[in-house]
Design a protein around this motif. Sequence first.
Motif, PDB file in Angstrom:
ATOM      1  N   UNK A 109     -29.080  -6.415 -20.100  1.00 55.22           N
ATOM      2  CA  UNK A 109     -29.533  -5.322 -19.236  1.00 55.22           C
ATOM      3  C   UNK A 109     -29.699  -4.030 -20.022  1.00 55.22           C
ATOM      4  N   UNK A 110     -28.833  -3.828 -21.025  1.00 55.95           N
ATOM      5  CA  UNK A 110     -28.942  -2.614 -21.845  1.00 55.95           C
ATOM      6  C   UNK A 110     -30.313  -2.576 -22.499  1.00 55.95           C
ATOM      7  N   UNK A 111     -30.669  -3.726 -23.113  1.00 58.76           N
ATOM      8  CA  UNK A 111     -31.939  -3.775 -23.827  1.00 58.76           C
ATOM      9  C   UNK A 111     -33.117  -3.618 -22.878  1.00 58.76           C
ATOM     10  N   UNK A 112     -33.015  -4.220 -21.679  1.00 57.26           N
ATOM     11  CA  UNK A 112     -34.110  -4.105 -20.713  1.00 57.26           C
ATOM     12  C   UNK A 112     -34.290  -2.642 -20.307  1.00 57.26           C
ATOM     13  N   UNK A 113     -33.161  -1.986 -19.992  1.00 56.20           N
ATOM     14  CA  UNK A 113     -33.240  -0.586 -19.580  1.00 56.20           C
ATOM     15  C   UNK A 113     -33.830   0.275 -20.694  1.00 56.20           C
ATOM     16  N   UNK A 114     -33.374   0.030 -21.912  1.00 54.02           N
ATOM     17  CA  UNK A 114     -33.867   0.813 -23.045  1.00 54.02           C
ATOM     18  C   UNK A 114     -35.363   0.609 -23.252  1.00 54.02           C
ATOM     19  N   UNK A 115     -35.822  -0.633 -23.101  1.00 49.64           N
ATOM     20  CA  UNK A 115     -37.230  -0.931 -23.354  1.00 49.64           C
ATOM     21  C   UNK A 115     -38.142  -0.441 -22.244  1.00 49.64           C
ATOM     22  N   UNK A 116     -37.573  -0.201 -21.043  1.00 50.48           N
ATOM     23  CA  UNK A 116     -38.394   0.270 -19.922  1.00 50.48           C
ATOM     24  C   UNK A 116     -38.731   1.753 -20.048  1.00 50.48           C
ATOM     25  N   UNK A 117     -37.811   2.493 -20.686  1.00 49.22           N
ATOM     26  CA  UNK A 117     -37.910   3.961 -20.640  1.00 49.22           C
ATOM     27  C   UNK A 117     -39.218   4.540 -21.196  1.00 49.22           C
ATOM     28  N   UNK A 118     -39.743   4.066 -22.359  1.00 45.86           N
ATOM     29  CA  UNK A 118     -40.932   4.732 -22.897  1.00 45.86           C
ATOM     30  C   UNK A 118     -42.130   4.718 -21.952  1.00 45.86           C
ATOM     31  N   UNK A 119     -42.426   3.574 -21.321  1.00 41.89           N
ATOM     32  CA  UNK A 119     -43.602   3.558 -20.446  1.00 41.89           C
ATOM     33  C   UNK A 119     -43.375   4.430 -19.219  1.00 41.89           C
ATOM     34  N   UNK A 120     -42.135   4.465 -18.723  1.00 38.91           N
ATOM     35  CA  UNK A 120     -41.853   5.347 -17.592  1.00 38.91           C
ATOM     36  C   UNK A 120     -42.095   6.801 -17.947  1.00 38.91           C
ATOM     37  N   UNK A 121     -41.654   7.177 -19.139  1.00 34.40           N
ATOM     38  CA  UNK A 121     -41.834   8.555 -19.596  1.00 34.40           C
ATOM     39  C   UNK A 121     -43.319   8.893 -19.739  1.00 34.40           C
ATOM     40  N   UNK A 122     -44.068   7.971 -20.343  1.00 33.01           N
ATOM     41  CA  UNK A 122     -45.497   8.215 -20.537  1.00 33.01           C
ATOM     42  C   UNK A 122     -46.203   8.405 -19.196  1.00 33.01           C
ATOM     43  N   UNK A 123     -45.870   7.548 -18.226  1.00 35.70           N
ATOM     44  CA  UNK A 123     -46.531   7.686 -16.926  1.00 35.70           C
ATOM     45  C   UNK A 123     -46.105   8.965 -16.217  1.00 35.70           C
ATOM     46  N   UNK A 124     -44.871   9.393 -16.439  1.00 36.71           N
ATOM     47  CA  UNK A 124     -44.424  10.659 -15.878  1.00 36.71           C
ATOM     48  C   UNK A 124     -45.271  11.816 -16.419  1.00 36.71           C
ATOM     49  N   UNK A 125     -45.491  11.808 -17.740  1.00 35.08           N
ATOM     50  CA  UNK A 125     -46.304  12.863 -18.348  1.00 35.08           C
ATOM     51  C   UNK A 125     -47.746  12.792 -17.831  1.00 35.08           C
ATOM     52  N   UNK A 126     -48.269  11.566 -17.733  1.00 38.38           N
ATOM     53  CA  UNK A 126     -49.637  11.415 -17.224  1.00 38.38           C
ATOM     54  C   UNK A 126     -49.745  11.996 -15.813  1.00 38.38           C
ATOM     55  N   UNK A 127     -48.730  11.721 -14.981  1.00 39.93           N
ATOM     56  CA  UNK A 127     -48.756  12.244 -13.609  1.00 39.93           C
ATOM     57  C   UNK A 127     -48.759  13.772 -13.616  1.00 39.93           C
ATOM     58  N   UNK A 128     -47.948  14.375 -14.475  1.00 44.52           N
ATOM     59  CA  UNK A 128     -47.894  15.845 -14.534  1.00 44.52           C
ATOM     60  C   UNK A 128     -49.221  16.424 -15.014  1.00 44.52           C
ATOM     61  N   UNK A 129     -49.787  15.811 -16.071  1.00 42.84           N
ATOM     62  CA  UNK A 129     -51.017  16.357 -16.649  1.00 42.84           C
ATOM     63  C   UNK A 129     -52.196  16.183 -15.693  1.00 42.84           C
ATOM     64  N   UNK A 130     -52.358  14.973 -15.118  1.00 40.83           N
ATOM     65  CA  UNK A 130     -53.483  14.771 -14.201  1.00 40.83           C
ATOM     66  C   UNK A 130     -53.322  15.640 -12.958  1.00 40.83           C
ATOM     67  N   UNK A 131     -52.073  15.839 -12.525  1.00 44.60           N
ATOM     68  CA  UNK A 131     -51.840  16.713 -11.379  1.00 44.60           C
ATOM     69  C   UNK A 131     -52.300  18.126 -11.676  1.00 44.60           C
TER      70      UNK A 131
END
Lengths: 234, 139
Positions: A84-106
């Motif tokens: 689970x540690x590895x899964x959580x760690x590997x999920x974070x980058x794409x979540x962060x990128x989409x967060x930035x995309x949401x802010x910029x497109x907004x």
Amino acid sequence: MKFFNQNNLFNLSFRSQKIILIFFLLILSIGLFEALVLSPEDYLQGHAVRIMYVHVPSAWISLGIFSLIALLSVLVFIFKNKNFILIAKSLAPSGFIFNIIALVTGSIWGKPTWGTWWAWDARITSMLILALFYLMYLIAWRMFENKNYVLKVTSLIAIFGVINVPIVKFSVDWWSTLHQASSVNLISKSTIHPSMLIPLSIMTAAFVLFSLLIFLMKYNTELIKIKNKGLDRL
Amino acid sequence: MYGRKVKLRILFLIVLLSSIILTIFLVLKSLEENVVYFLSPTEVKNLNELTQDKIRIGGMVKKDSININSDKINFIITDFNNEINVVYSGLIPNLFQESKGVVAEGFLKDKNYFNAEKILAKHDENYMPPNIKEQIGEK
């Protein structure tokens, strides 16, 4: 239980990448065609509505991934489950990128419609806080050498940060904000026309596949690091 | 079933989370007037004293209330209970229209009169193609 050993996981996540890439490209091209060509313009915003087909799925996915990371982190914190540690760690980058995309497109959408790039209203500010939590989470993984320590710090950051998720979601209902309320509702009637809901759904599916792909790539790298113990830094 | 350490960690998380949630709730509750992005005309009416600070007022642009003369634009913001007159000169956003949402930033002259320095259009949650809008309008 034997299925979940790391060799099997590695093979599975490695082989599925190609299939997911093909599906992603296929659905993305359908989604883009729907969003940019087939879907109508809005009665008020005109063509600016098309930014929504990127903005909304990105925001959804960044919220979803953070919730998932937090859920996994709770389990990691309590049961010390290594996978689970590895899964959580590997999920974070794409979540962060989409967060930035949401802010910029907004921001890009806000200028022609609201008349401003940025507003410190509850929705936008809480979304920025979410991005900061993602950043903190990612930095924490690189900051600490001690494995037990990094595990605790990252899990706690995710668990702290998840309190912000419902605030992001309900900010538009709890306070007066410049950001509009949700148009897509699961319980009550959606206030978005079906001809616009279709491209929105397809783009969401495409973005989900993309984050799954990035996740698998990251997860593979982590598994390789563990295989070659010399490189292992978790 | 689970070890003592696991139970302790569960307890720790529950206590930690409830204390943070409570803290955040209290902080947001006490900061409510700063968390809201704008006040409605009714909230302005209910202000105890006229504030000198820059504030934002939001609501609907009242129908047939937009009045443009030379470099000044006058309109009325309404929340269908109370109204406030706004005077403004400067750029207006594309989506600024009658019967649509608006947020004005500026200073209160008195409780019925607002000097705006900036106008933002507030888009609502309705998305539809133009022909559907026409059909709804005809009904």
